[in-house]
Motif scaffolding. Structure first.
Motif, PDB file in Angstrom:
ATOM      1  N   LEU A 131     -14.290   4.987  -1.816  1.00  0.00           N
ATOM      2  CA  LEU A 131     -14.086   4.756  -0.388  1.00  0.00           C
ATOM      3  C   LEU A 131     -14.049   6.081   0.367  1.00  0.00           C
ATOM      4  O   LEU A 131     -13.711   7.132  -0.183  1.00  0.00           O
ATOM      5  N   ASP A 132     -14.388   6.002   1.649  1.00  0.00           N
ATOM      6  CA  ASP A 132     -14.272   7.191   2.483  1.00  0.00           C
ATOM      7  C   ASP A 132     -12.796   7.467   2.754  1.00  0.00           C
ATOM      8  O   ASP A 132     -11.929   6.625   2.515  1.00  0.00           O
ATOM      9  N   THR A 133     -12.522   8.658   3.276  1.00  0.00           N
ATOM     10  CA  THR A 133     -11.133   9.090   3.422  1.00  0.00           C
ATOM     11  C   THR A 133     -10.327   8.160   4.321  1.00  0.00           C
ATOM     12  O   THR A 133      -9.189   7.786   3.997  1.00  0.00           O
ATOM     13  N   ARG A 134     -10.909   7.746   5.447  1.00  0.00           N
ATOM     14  CA  ARG A 134     -10.173   6.897   6.370  1.00  0.00           C
ATOM     15  C   ARG A 134      -9.876   5.538   5.755  1.00  0.00           C
ATOM     16  O   ARG A 134      -8.763   5.016   5.844  1.00  0.00           O
ATOM     17  N   THR A 135     -10.877   4.950   5.098  1.00  0.00           N
ATOM     18  CA  THR A 135     -10.677   3.643   4.459  1.00  0.00           C
ATOM     19  C   THR A 135      -9.703   3.765   3.299  1.00  0.00           C
ATOM     20  O   THR A 135      -8.882   2.882   3.059  1.00  0.00           O
ATOM     21  N   GLU A 136      -9.787   4.901   2.602  1.00  0.00           N
ATOM     22  CA  GLU A 136      -8.884   5.113   1.476  1.00  0.00           C
ATOM     23  C   GLU A 136      -7.433   5.080   1.922  1.00  0.00           C
ATOM     24  O   GLU A 136      -6.565   4.518   1.241  1.00  0.00           O
ATOM     25  N   LEU A 137      -7.151   5.669   3.067  1.00  0.00           N
ATOM     26  CA  LEU A 137      -5.776   5.677   3.562  1.00  0.00           C
ATOM     27  C   LEU A 137      -5.283   4.270   3.835  1.00  0.00           C
ATOM     28  O   LEU A 137      -4.146   3.914   3.507  1.00  0.00           O
ATOM     29  N   ALA A 138      -6.154   3.416   4.423  1.00  0.00           N
ATOM     30  CA  ALA A 138      -5.757   2.037   4.702  1.00  0.00           C
ATOM     31  C   ALA A 138      -5.534   1.261   3.411  1.00  0.00           C
ATOM     32  O   ALA A 138      -4.561   0.508   3.282  1.00  0.00           O
ATOM     33  N   VAL A 139      -6.436   1.447   2.450  1.00  0.00           N
ATOM     34  CA  VAL A 139      -6.292   0.744   1.169  1.00  0.00           C
ATOM     35  C   VAL A 139      -5.078   1.269   0.413  1.00  0.00           C
ATOM     36  O   VAL A 139      -4.363   0.509  -0.243  1.00  0.00           O
ATOM     37  N   GLN A 140      -4.826   2.568   0.506  1.00  0.00           N
ATOM     38  CA  GLN A 140      -3.687   3.142  -0.212  1.00  0.00           C
ATOM     39  C   GLN A 140      -2.373   2.545   0.280  1.00  0.00           C
ATOM     40  O   GLN A 140      -1.443   2.335  -0.510  1.00  0.00           O
ATOM     41  N   ASP A 141      -2.284   2.265   1.575  1.00  0.00           N
ATOM     42  CA  ASP A 141      -1.079   1.608   2.093  1.00  0.00           C
ATOM     43  C   ASP A 141      -0.897   0.239   1.431  1.00  0.00           C
ATOM     44  O   ASP A 141       0.225  -0.159   1.081  1.00  0.00           O
ATOM     45  N   ALA A 142      -2.005  -0.494   1.258  1.00  0.00           N
ATOM     46  CA  ALA A 142      -1.932  -1.798   0.596  1.00  0.00           C
ATOM     47  C   ALA A 142      -1.540  -1.641  -0.869  1.00  0.00           C
ATOM     48  O   ALA A 142      -0.763  -2.441  -1.411  1.00  0.00           O
ATOM     49  N   ILE A 143      -2.071  -0.595  -1.512  1.00  0.00           N
ATOM     50  CA  ILE A 143      -1.732  -0.355  -2.913  1.00  0.00           C
ATOM     51  C   ILE A 143      -0.262   0.009  -3.054  1.00  0.00           C
ATOM     52  O   ILE A 143       0.424  -0.433  -3.989  1.00  0.00           O
ATOM     53  N   ASP A 144       0.257   0.802  -2.129  1.00  0.00           N
ATOM     54  CA  ASP A 144       1.669   1.171  -2.177  1.00  0.00           C
ATOM     55  C   ASP A 144       2.550  -0.072  -2.083  1.00  0.00           C
ATOM     56  O   ASP A 144       3.573  -0.180  -2.777  1.00  0.00           O
ATOM     57  N   ALA A 145       2.141  -1.017  -1.220  1.00  0.00           N
ATOM     58  CA  ALA A 145       2.896  -2.262  -1.099  1.00  0.00           C
ATOM     59  C   ALA A 145       2.827  -3.066  -2.396  1.00  0.00           C
ATOM     60  O   ALA A 145       3.808  -3.684  -2.826  1.00  0.00           O
ATOM     61  N   LEU A 146       1.666  -3.046  -3.019  1.00  0.00           N
ATOM     62  CA  LEU A 146       1.481  -3.775  -4.273  1.00  0.00           C
ATOM     63  C   LEU A 146       2.279  -3.142  -5.404  1.00  0.00           C
ATOM     64  O   LEU A 146       2.874  -3.848  -6.234  1.00  0.00           O
ATOM     65  N   ALA A 147       2.316  -1.827  -5.454  1.00  0.00           N
ATOM     66  CA  ALA A 147       2.946  -1.123  -6.576  1.00  0.00           C
ATOM     67  C   ALA A 147       4.467  -1.094  -6.492  1.00  0.00           C
ATOM     68  O   ALA A 147       5.128  -0.807  -7.494  1.00  0.00           O
ATOM     69  N   ALA A 148       5.015  -1.407  -5.349  1.00  0.00           N
ATOM     70  CA  ALA A 148       6.459  -1.314  -5.164  1.00  0.00           C
ATOM     71  C   ALA A 148       7.186  -2.197  -6.186  1.00  0.00           C
ATOM     72  O   ALA A 148       6.947  -3.403  -6.276  1.00  0.00           O
ATOM     73  N   GLY A 149       8.071  -1.570  -6.962  1.00  0.00           N
ATOM     74  CA  GLY A 149       8.873  -2.311  -7.924  1.00  0.00           C
ATOM     75  C   GLY A 149       8.143  -2.671  -9.199  1.00  0.00           C
ATOM     76  O   GLY A 149       8.712  -3.354 -10.062  1.00  0.00           O
ATOM     77  N   ARG A 150       6.909  -2.241  -9.381  1.00  0.00           N
ATOM     78  CA  ARG A 150       6.147  -2.569 -10.585  1.00  0.00           C
ATOM     79  C   ARG A 150       5.917  -1.317 -11.432  1.00  0.00           C
ATOM     80  O   ARG A 150       5.893  -0.199 -10.917  1.00  0.00           O
ATOM     81  N   THR A 151       5.721  -1.537 -12.708  1.00  0.00           N
ATOM     82  CA  THR A 151       5.288  -0.456 -13.581  1.00  0.00           C
ATOM     83  C   THR A 151       3.821  -0.200 -13.274  1.00  0.00           C
ATOM     84  O   THR A 151       2.997  -1.112 -13.366  1.00  0.00           O
ATOM     85  N   THR A 152       3.483   1.028 -12.918  1.00  0.00           N
ATOM     86  CA  THR A 152       2.128   1.315 -12.433  1.00  0.00           C
ATOM     87  C   THR A 152       1.483   2.425 -13.247  1.00  0.00           C
ATOM     88  O   THR A 152       2.076   3.494 -13.441  1.00  0.00           O
ATOM     89  N   VAL A 153       0.280   2.149 -13.728  1.00  0.00           N
ATOM     90  CA  VAL A 153      -0.546   3.164 -14.386  1.00  0.00           C
ATOM     91  C   VAL A 153      -1.771   3.358 -13.502  1.00  0.00           C
ATOM     92  O   VAL A 153      -2.570   2.433 -13.322  1.00  0.00           O
ATOM     93  N   THR A 154      -1.905   4.546 -12.922  1.00  0.00           N
ATOM     94  CA  THR A 154      -2.974   4.821 -11.983  1.00  0.00           C
ATOM     95  C   THR A 154      -3.983   5.778 -12.602  1.00  0.00           C
ATOM     96  O   THR A 154      -3.619   6.875 -13.056  1.00  0.00           O
TER      97      THR A 154
END
Length: 617
Positions: A525-548
């Motif tokens: 993804l481009d940088t701007r889209t990456e930032l929007a998706v990263q916010d969604a990923i942060d919401a998804l990863a909250a409280g979970r065991t995460t391997v990135t």
């Protein structure tokens, strides 16, 4: 859904035709009751039809010459009744045999599909999609006539042949011997034809698989885009034309294989009645031994009743030999060794905390190779913790992540969740415990809602909306003309890369796994889209065991631990600050990312400046 049990035992080391036939017959075992009834109908129908020649002889030799109208009426009604009974039996046997045949084909299709669902990811990385589709569609479809009509055809024709021969002997044994002299030759010819068609059929199915592969690859959305942008549409058409031309040649060869030899059989059989008339006349002239007209006509009628099923039997033999090539291709898939298997008594965890551990993990795509992909990996991610894996392309990052959901099995050591080896976990426990968001998002050609519900079929509309909001894609979906009923298109091509990623994140949120694998989910993804998706990923990863698994390091700075892989080994590990202070590989990767970010920002500034200049002008 119950998967039909289809003989998973591999064939013998030196499989031959008899073993193949026995295995094919075992496919019909679940339906033996219905088949027995069909065979009873077939035998009864064949025996009833034999009565017609005898009724005809009585009409010609007795009823008409003696003017016995009552007897004539009874005999004619008998012939009509014979035709009615034979027709009714024929309809019933066709219904039942066709149903049984279609059920066998259904069992085969389902068994092959279920077998492929159990194959490891490695199988699909080395097999063309069109080849798989051809096995299920073309090969199983090509055996339809065999599984639906062969059994009834053999019994019907065999019963007719035996009954006809007995009746012919009863009428005149000398004419019977004359009629049967050439049958062994006919059988030998049909076997030769069948063997020839069997070889050609194998080539046909391979050619059809090659064409299916071309169609599935070049006529997909990605294939069309690549072909058009590369200017290869004409060459692709030419390639398809060449494959189709080869298939035409094979089809012609298959249909013409043994055609002249089988035609010779038909000619001889058609000439036999004339020869019988000639033999009867010759016997009368030489010996004065008269054969009644009724007997002669009845005998010729029986002879035709003998030759028709005989030819049909010979053709059925050819068809069976041809179909064996198709069955062998299907059995090849049914006999594929399954790499990823479930234990006989797997472990089921009521509640998964999410502790993930890699203990002395080794992995190689080819165990015989001297170059393993991963070597000596020891990592621990506590429940709710985060691990980031970085490294150069080909260092083994994605492979490491594939071991947690058991897309591959380790070749050494073990991967565990909550202290239990993932190889010991039940498939349903493992799939509900681990969620994966990869770089390549796959969406079905279905509605947005159907794609989201793939993760949770019983999800309510409210749950879909909640998941979409968490993934920051709800507003976009709601703005579509059909909302959540909008069809996403082939592989989701109606949506941008960032939108597809957020749909994938929403789908994973619905599944609510305690362990999350993020395999370079924003690298394309481009940088701007990456930032929007990263916010969604942060919401998804909250409280979970995460391997990135990360290519861009901006997304992993806050991970509890960062691991740098190099040629399948752990080269460095620590937090972001610790690794920067170390000044090693991770620090070099950070500097590379900084240069790339600066270059991207410069390009963006130049673009904005040009846009401003154009607007001013």
């Amino acid at each position: 859904m119950k998967i039909p049990e289809i003989n998973w035992t591999p064939p013998p080391k030196d499989p031959g035709k008899p073993a193949d036939v026995r295995r094919i017959l075992r496919l019909f075992r679940p339906y033996r009751g219905r088949l027995a009834f069909v065979l009873l109908l077939v035998a009864a129908s064949s025996l009833v039809s034999i009565a017609s020649p005898f009724l005809l002889r009585a009409i010609l030799d007795t009823a008409i010459p003696q003017g016995r109208v009552g007897l004539l009426s009874v005999l004619v009604l008998g012939m009509i009744a014979t035709a009615v009974v034979t027709s009714v039996f024929g309809v019933l046997q066709t219904l039942i045999s066709t149903t049984v045949g279609q059920r066998v084909m259904h069992d085969l299709r389902t068994a092959v599909y279920a077998r492929l669902q159990r194959m490891s990811l490695a199988f699909f990385t080395r097999t063309r999609t069109g080849e798989v589709q051809s096995r299920i569609a073309n090969d199983i479809g090509g055996m339809q006539a065999t599984v639906t009509t062969t059994a009834t055809s053999i019994v019907s024709n065999l019963t007719s042949v035996v009954a006809s021969i007995v009746a012919m002997v009863a009428l005149d044994w000398r004419l019977t011997i004359a009629s049967l002299l050439l049958l062994p030759v006919f059988v030998w010819i049909s076997r030769r034809v069948g063997q020839e068609r069997r070889r050609i059929t194998t080539q046909q199915q391979r050619q059809m698989a090659a064409m299916s592969a071309i169609v599935s690859e070049s006529l997909s959305v990605s294939g069309i885009l690549l072909g058009r942008t590369m200017g290869r549409a004409d060459s692709l058409t030419s390639a398809f034309e060449g494959e189709s031309e080869r298939l035409v040649d094979l089809e012609v060869r298959s249909n013409m294989a043994g055609r002249w030899r089988m035609s010779t059989i038909s000619i001889v059989m058609a000439a036999m009645p004339a020869l019988i008339y000639w033999a009867a006349g010759l016997a009368l002239h030489v010996r004065g031994a008269a054969i009644s007209i009724g007997t002669l006509v009845a005998f010729v009628s029986l002879q035709q009743g003998l030759f028709r099923p005989t030819v049909s039997l010979l053709q059925t033999g050819v068809q069976v030999q041809t179909s064996i090539a198709l069955f062998q291709r299907i059995f090849e898939y049914l006999d594929l060794p399954v790499d990823i298997t479930e234990r006989p008594e797997p472990v089921r965890l009521e509640k998964v905390r999410g502790d993930v551990a890699f203990e002395g993990v080794d992995f190689s795509y080819d165990p015989a190779s001297d170059e393993p992909t991963l070597t000596g990996i020891d990592l621990t991610v506590p429940a709710g913790g985060s691990l980031a894996v970085v490294g150069a392309t080909g260092s083994g990052k994605s492979t490491l992540s594939y071991l947690v959901p058991r897309l591959y099995d380790v070749t050494g050591g073990r991967v565990s969740i909550d202290g239990v080896d993932v190889r010991d976990l039940a498939f349903d426990t493992l799939s509900s415990a681990v969620g994966v968001v990869s770089q390549e998002t796959y969406l079905f050609h279905a509605s947005v809602a159907e794609n989201l519900r793939f993760a949770k079929p019983d999800a309510t509309d409210a749950e879909l909306v909640e998941a979409a909001r968490a993934a920051q894609i709800h507003d976009h979906i709601a703005g579509l003309p059909d909302g959540y009923d909008t069809v996403v298109g082939e592989r989701g091509y109606r949506f941008s890369g960032g939108e597809k990623q957020r749909l994938a994140i929403a789908r994973t949120i619905l599944r609510d796994p305690p362990v999350l694998i993020l395999d370079e989910a924003t690298s394309a993804l481009d940088t701007r889209t990456e930032l929007a998706v990263q916010d969604a990923i942060d919401a998804l990863a909250a409280g979970r065991t995460t391997v990135t698994i990360a290519h861009r390091l901006s997304t992993v700075r806050d991970a509890d631990e960062i691991v740098v892989l190099d040629s399948g080994r752990i080269a460095e590990r620590g937090t972001h600050d610790e690794l920067l202070a170390l000044g090693g590989r991770y620090a070099a990767l950070v500097r590379r990312d900084a240069r790339m970010t600066d270059a991207t920002a410069a390009d963006s500034d130049d673009g904005e400046a040009l846009a401003t200049a154009d607007a001013t002008a």
